[in-house]
Design a protein around this motif. Structure first.
Motif, mmCIF file in Angstrom:
data_model
loop_
_atom_site.group_PDB
_atom_site.id
_atom_site.type_symbol
_atom_site.label_atom_id
_atom_site.label_comp_id
_atom_site.label_asym_id
_atom_site.label_seq_id
_atom_site.Cartn_x
_atom_site.Cartn_y
_atom_site.Cartn_z
ATOM 1 N N TRP A 85 -18.657 -29.365 -32.210
ATOM 2 C CA TRP A 85 -18.356 -30.636 -31.536
ATOM 3 C C TRP A 85 -16.984 -31.178 -31.899
ATOM 4 C CZ3 TRP A 85 -21.564 -29.574 -28.252
ATOM 5 C CH2 TRP A 85 -22.873 -29.197 -28.546
ATOM 6 N N THR A 86 -16.280 -30.518 -32.827
ATOM 7 C CA THR A 86 -14.913 -30.922 -33.145
ATOM 8 C C THR A 86 -13.878 -30.056 -32.431
ATOM 9 O OG1 THR A 86 -14.795 -29.475 -35.090
ATOM 10 C CG2 THR A 86 -15.668 -31.693 -35.427
ATOM 11 N N VAL A 87 -14.344 -29.100 -31.632
ATOM 12 C CA VAL A 87 -13.422 -28.223 -30.901
ATOM 13 C C VAL A 87 -12.730 -29.037 -29.810
ATOM 14 C CG1 VAL A 87 -13.270 -26.207 -29.381
ATOM 15 C CG2 VAL A 87 -14.785 -26.163 -31.365
ATOM 16 N N PRO A 88 -11.392 -29.030 -29.757
ATOM 17 C CA PRO A 88 -10.704 -29.813 -28.719
ATOM 18 C C PRO A 88 -10.929 -29.223 -27.335
ATOM 19 C CG PRO A 88 -9.136 -28.496 -29.965
ATOM 20 C CD PRO A 88 -10.461 -28.330 -30.644
ATOM 21 N N ALA A 89 -10.817 -30.067 -26.331
ATOM 22 C CA ALA A 89 -10.979 -29.603 -24.949
ATOM 23 C C ALA A 89 -9.837 -28.663 -24.591
ATOM 24 C CB ALA A 89 -10.994 -30.800 -24.004
#
Length: 201
Positions: free
Chosen positions: A143-147
């Protein structure tokens, strides 16, 4: 042309003098988080729903630091008379970050986009055994992976999206054709071959 004797020393001293005149900037970490580049290789996040336990990441890892356990489950037939199928169910997915060299091969070879780079880097431990992170922790990092960056406006539409649009258009056209009312057509009277006027006077 032969180099001038001592030119290398002069260049090195020039670099030193330029550096000495610059004002030093202190990074106030951890009070101020660093501004990381968008493609930072911090830690690997797992999107568990996409994992099919194909084992490609574990086989291609040069450090053998990915541990995967799974079992097979039987899926009942979807239609009457169909045959049952078996599928792999993920039991364990762990990465030993004390061995990982952050090469990114596992992310590149994953055919189902289950692994992603996260910019998180604050996961130091006092015990090296704590650096083996299980799938629950890997999922939290997901959930911390950037778009992903936006596509170029002039780029072609991805094949998957184009195929989905085409299928949706066909379905909409079929539904519209079914919704149209059928016009009633008056039956025509049969004509007698001996009567060219068709019974009209």
């Amino acid at each position: 042309m032969a180099p001038i004797p001592g030119s290398g020393l002069a260049k090195g001293l020039a670099v030193t003098l330029r550096t000495m005149t610059r004002k030093s900037v202190t990074a106030q970490y951890p009070d101020t988080q660093p501004d990381l580049p968008p493609r930072t290789r911090g830690v690997i996040g797992l999107f568990e729903e996409n994992c099919t336990v194909c084992m490609l990441c574990a086989r291609e890892c040069p450090d053998w630091c990915i541990y995967i356990d799974s079992h097979k489950e039987t899926v009942p037939a979807a239609t009457p008379g169909g045959r049952e199928r078996s599928r792999n169910v993920l039991d364990r997915f762990a990465i030993d970050f004390s061995l990982c060299m952050y090469c990114g091969i596992c992310i590149e070879v994953c055919p189902f986009d289950a692994l992603f780079w996260s910019p998180e880097f604050e996961y130091a431990e006092t015990d090296i055994r704590e650096l083996t992170h299980e799938r629950d922790k890997l999922r939290e990092w997901m959930w911390t992976v950037p778009a992903p960056p936006a596509l170029d406006p002039g780029a072609e539409e991805p094949k998957e999206i184009a195929a989905a649009h085409k299928t949706a258009e066909k379905l909409a056209a079929a539904q519209a054709a079914q919704a149209e009312p059928v016009e009633a057509v008056e039956p025509t009277k049969p004509t007698d071959p001996a009567d060219p006027q068709g019974g009209q006077s």
